[in-house]
Design a protein around this motif. Structure first.
Motif, short mmCIF file in Angstrom:
data_model
loop_
_atom_site.label_atom_id
_atom_site.label_comp_id
_atom_site.label_asym_id
_atom_site.label_seq_id
_atom_site.Cartn_x
_atom_site.Cartn_y
_atom_site.Cartn_z
N LYS A 60 0.85 -1.21 0.00
CA LYS A 60 0.00 0.00 0.00
C LYS A 60 0.88 1.25 0.00
N ARG A 61 1.92 1.26 0.82
CA ARG A 61 2.83 2.41 0.89
C ARG A 61 3.56 2.60 -0.44
N LEU A 62 3.96 1.51 -1.08
CA LEU A 62 4.62 1.60 -2.37
C LEU A 62 3.70 2.26 -3.39
N LYS A 63 2.45 1.86 -3.41
CA LYS A 63 1.47 2.44 -4.34
C LYS A 63 1.28 3.92 -4.06
N GLN A 64 1.22 4.31 -2.78
CA GLN A 64 1.08 5.72 -2.43
C GLN A 64 2.29 6.52 -2.90
N LEU A 65 3.48 5.96 -2.73
CA LEU A 65 4.70 6.65 -3.16
C LEU A 65 4.75 6.80 -4.68
N GLU A 66 4.31 5.76 -5.40
CA GLU A 66 4.28 5.85 -6.86
C GLU A 66 3.31 6.92 -7.31
N ASP A 67 2.14 7.01 -6.67
CA ASP A 67 1.16 8.04 -7.02
C ASP A 67 1.70 9.44 -6.73
N GLU A 68 2.37 9.58 -5.58
CA GLU A 68 2.93 10.88 -5.22
C GLU A 68 4.04 11.29 -6.19
N LYS A 70 4.29 10.44 -9.32
CA LYS A 70 3.64 10.83 -10.56
C LYS A 70 3.10 12.26 -10.47
N ARG A 71 2.45 12.56 -9.34
CA ARG A 71 1.89 13.89 -9.14
C ARG A 71 2.99 14.96 -9.12
N LEU A 72 4.09 14.67 -8.43
CA LEU A 72 5.20 15.62 -8.36
C LEU A 72 5.85 15.85 -9.72
N LYS A 73 5.97 14.79 -10.52
CA LYS A 73 6.54 14.95 -11.86
C LYS A 73 5.66 15.84 -12.72
#
Length: 94
Positions: A60-68, A70-73
């Protein structure tokens, strides 16, 4: 006749991988395990490579980090475009 594609969240993926491990250790073959879990072999192998032995909280944390990430990029790309536009306007080329 098209089947709808199912999307699984990280917790469900980790649960299915644990169930698969239990079934494989009990002596079932991979085809029977995949049929019981209702997933394709390619999905199972992709999940195994990506999630491996993660716990559901880690997935779950990995998925949250990937989403974040993407948003930051996207934010960086937007700010770079604004900077480029402001530089172009300040040079008087418009």
């Amino acid at each position: 006749m098209n089947k709808r594609r199912k999307r699984y969240n990280p917790e469900q993926i980790v649960r299915k991988l644990r169930d698969a491990d239990a079934m494989l250790n009990a002596g079932k073959d991979l085809a029977a395990v995949l049929q019981a879990l209702e997933v394709s072999e390619s999905s199972y192998l992709r999940w195994r490579n990506k999630s491996g032995r993660m716990k559901s909280e880690e997935a779950k944390r990995l998925k949250q980090l990937e989403d974040e990430t993407k948003r930051l990029k996207e934010l960086v790309a937007d700010l770079s475009l604004v900077k480029k536009m402001l530089k172009y306007i300040s040079e008087g080329n418009w």
